[in-house]
Design an enzyme around this catalytic site. Sequence first.
Site, PDB file in Angstrom:
ATOM      1  N   ASP A   9      -3.542 -45.386 -35.073  1.00  0.00           N
ATOM      2  CA  ASP A   9      -3.894 -46.689 -35.835  1.00  0.00           C
ATOM      3  C   ASP A   9      -4.018 -46.005 -37.433  1.00  0.00           C
ATOM      4  O   ASP A   9      -4.643 -44.788 -37.010  1.00  0.00           O
ATOM      5  CB  ASP A   9      -5.485 -46.323 -34.942  1.00  0.00           C
ATOM      6  CG  ASP A   9      -5.885 -46.740 -33.724  1.00  0.00           C
ATOM      7  OD1 ASP A   9      -3.771 -46.793 -33.003  1.00  0.00           O
ATOM      8  OD2 ASP A   9      -6.660 -47.344 -32.578  1.00  0.00           O
ATOM      9  N   LYS A  42      -0.159 -57.042 -26.767  1.00  0.00           N
ATOM     10  CA  LYS A  42      -0.415 -55.750 -27.376  1.00  0.00           C
ATOM     11  C   LYS A  42      -0.404 -54.830 -25.687  1.00  0.00           C
ATOM     12  O   LYS A  42      -2.115 -55.363 -25.750  1.00  0.00           O
ATOM     13  CB  LYS A  42      -0.811 -55.704 -28.658  1.00  0.00           C
ATOM     14  CG  LYS A  42      -1.291 -54.077 -29.331  1.00  0.00           C
ATOM     15  CD  LYS A  42      -2.861 -54.205 -30.172  1.00  0.00           C
ATOM     16  CE  LYS A  42      -3.332 -52.983 -30.320  1.00  0.00           C
ATOM     17  NZ  LYS A  42      -4.033 -52.961 -31.642  1.00  0.00           N
ATOM     18  N   ASP A  54      -1.774 -51.635 -25.001  1.00  0.00           N
ATOM     19  CA  ASP A  54      -1.837 -50.061 -25.345  1.00  0.00           C
ATOM     20  C   ASP A  54      -1.727 -49.000 -24.302  1.00  0.00           C
ATOM     21  O   ASP A  54      -1.497 -49.596 -23.283  1.00  0.00           O
ATOM     22  CB  ASP A  54      -3.450 -50.143 -26.288  1.00  0.00           C
ATOM     23  CG  ASP A  54      -3.912 -48.946 -26.804  1.00  0.00           C
ATOM     24  OD1 ASP A  54      -3.035 -48.382 -27.119  1.00  0.00           O
ATOM     25  OD2 ASP A  54      -5.025 -49.519 -27.978  1.00  0.00           O
TER      26      ASP A  54
END
Length: 418
Positions: A228, A166, A168
Site C-alpha cells: 500500500d 476492489k 482485497d
Amino acid sequence: MVDAQVKDMMMAKMYALFLLLCLSERSVSLDNGLARTPPMGWLSWERYRCNIDCIKDPDNCISEKLYLDMADLLVKEGYKDVGYEYVNIDDCWASKERGPDGSLVPDPDRFPHGIKYLADIIHSKGLKLGIYGDFGTKTCGGYPGSKFYLQLDAQTFADWGVDMLKLDGCYTNTEDMAYGYPAMEFFLNKTGRPILYSCSWPAYISGTTDPDYAQIAKYCNIWRNYADIQDSWDSVKNIIEWFSQDKGGFTKIAGPGNFNDPDMLIVGDYSLSYDQQKAQMAIWSIMASPLFMSNNLRTISDNPKALLQNKAVIAINQDPLGIQGSKIDQIGKYIDVWTRPISPKGKSIAFVFLNLGTAGGPYEVTYKLSKLGAISPAGYNVTEVFNGNFIGMFKSQDYLNVTVDPSGVFFGVATFLG
Ligand SMILES: *[C@@H]1O[C@H](CO)[C@@H](O)[C@H](O)[C@H]1NC(C)=O
Ligand SMILES: *[C@@H]1O[C@H](CO)[C@@H](O)[C@H](O)[C@H]1NC(C)=O
Ligand SMILES: *[C@@H]1O[C@H](CO)[C@@H](O)[C@H](O)[C@H]1NC(C)=O
C-alpha cells in the site's frame, strides 16, 4: 473439527472442482470490455482510511456524504472532464454483521440510504461507483469478507449498480487465492453487469514468490502488485524502485483490458513537495498505471490540482496502445531513465529522467536520443510534457541536455517526424 472448518474444506473442494470445470480452458486475458486504458478516479483509502467516527468528524468519515461530496467535486472542478470517472468506496463501509439472508449490508448510520442510492446519484452525474470487498473471511479492517459468499456478494454488488470491485486479500491463506479470485471473476461475469475487477492477489504473494502475472491477467482487469502507498516520498520512491525491477515480468503483461496497479496518487496530500508530486504523476503516466487520487478535493490547492488535471500527462497515461513503460537505464548513481512507447506505434516515445538523489541542486543530464529508443533517421521533436515547452528538433545521434531537480523529474516526449 468444528462446523466452520468442515464447511471451509467443502467450499475449498467445490471451488477447486469448479475451477477445473469452468476456468482452466481460458487462455487469454480477461476481456470484459473494461479498462481498455488505465482506469481513473478517486478512492478513499490512503487519505481517509477507516475513519468511521461521523460524530466527531462528519466531513471525513467513511459515509455517503464523503463519496457524494467527492463526486460533486469531480464534476464541478473539472476532474471528470479530463477522465477521472470512478468514485470508489474502500474498506469500512459495511455493517459488522451480514443481513438475515447472508448479504452484505452497508452501515446504517453512515450509509442511511444504502449503496444503490449512492450509485444512482453518482451515475446521474456521469460517474461510476466502485466498492471494496475482501476475498478472505474478513476485510483488512475486520468487516465481513466474501469467502464462501462470493456469488451472493457479486450479485449484491451488481444489484446495487456497482461498476468496479476492489477485492482485497486479508484473512485468508494465499493458496486459496489461485481459485478464489478467478471464482469471483466468474460470478461477476454471471451477473451480466460489467464490473471492473481489481485484484489484490499478487500483492499478497510478491513478498515471497513471483506471482504468475499472465494467469492473474486472465481474471483481473487491474491488480495490485505490491505494498500500500503511504503519504510519504519514501513510500512513493520505494514503490517506483520495486516496479523498476519488474520481478516476475509483470510489465509486459499490461495492455488494453489489464494493468498493473502501483496504488493511489497522493498528489494534493500532506507530504510530497511539488517536484515529488510531478515525479509521481510522470512515473504513473509512464507505467500506464491506474490513476486513483486519494486526497481531499474540497481543499486541494491549485498546483496539485493542475498536475492532476494536466492533459498531456493524462494523454500519455491513457495512450491507446496501453504499453507499460519501464526503467531502461541509470545515469550515475541517482538518475533513472524510463521510457514508454506511445502512439503512433513504434514511433513516438515518452521518457522520464527521475532524480532519486538528494544533493541540493538540479542534476544535469546529457543523453543521446537513440538510447531512449528514438532511432528513426527522420528525427524527433522533443517537448517537455508538464508545460508543453518545445525543447528542439533532434536527430537520433543528438544529445538532449536537461536538468532534473532533486527528487524530481524531467518528463519528455519525443515525437516522431516522418
Ligand atoms: C463475460 O465473459 C464473456 C467472455 O469472456 C465476455 O465476452 C463478456 O463481456 C463478460 N460479461 C461481463 C458482464 O463481464
Ligand atoms: C517540429 O518542430 C518544428 C519546429 O518548431 C515545427 O515546425 C514542426 O511543425 C514540428 N513537427 C511536428 C510533427 O510536430
Ligand atoms: C549537449 O551537451 C553535449 C555535451 O556537453 C554537447 O556536445 C551538445 O552540443 C549539447 N547539445 C545541445 C542541443 O545543446
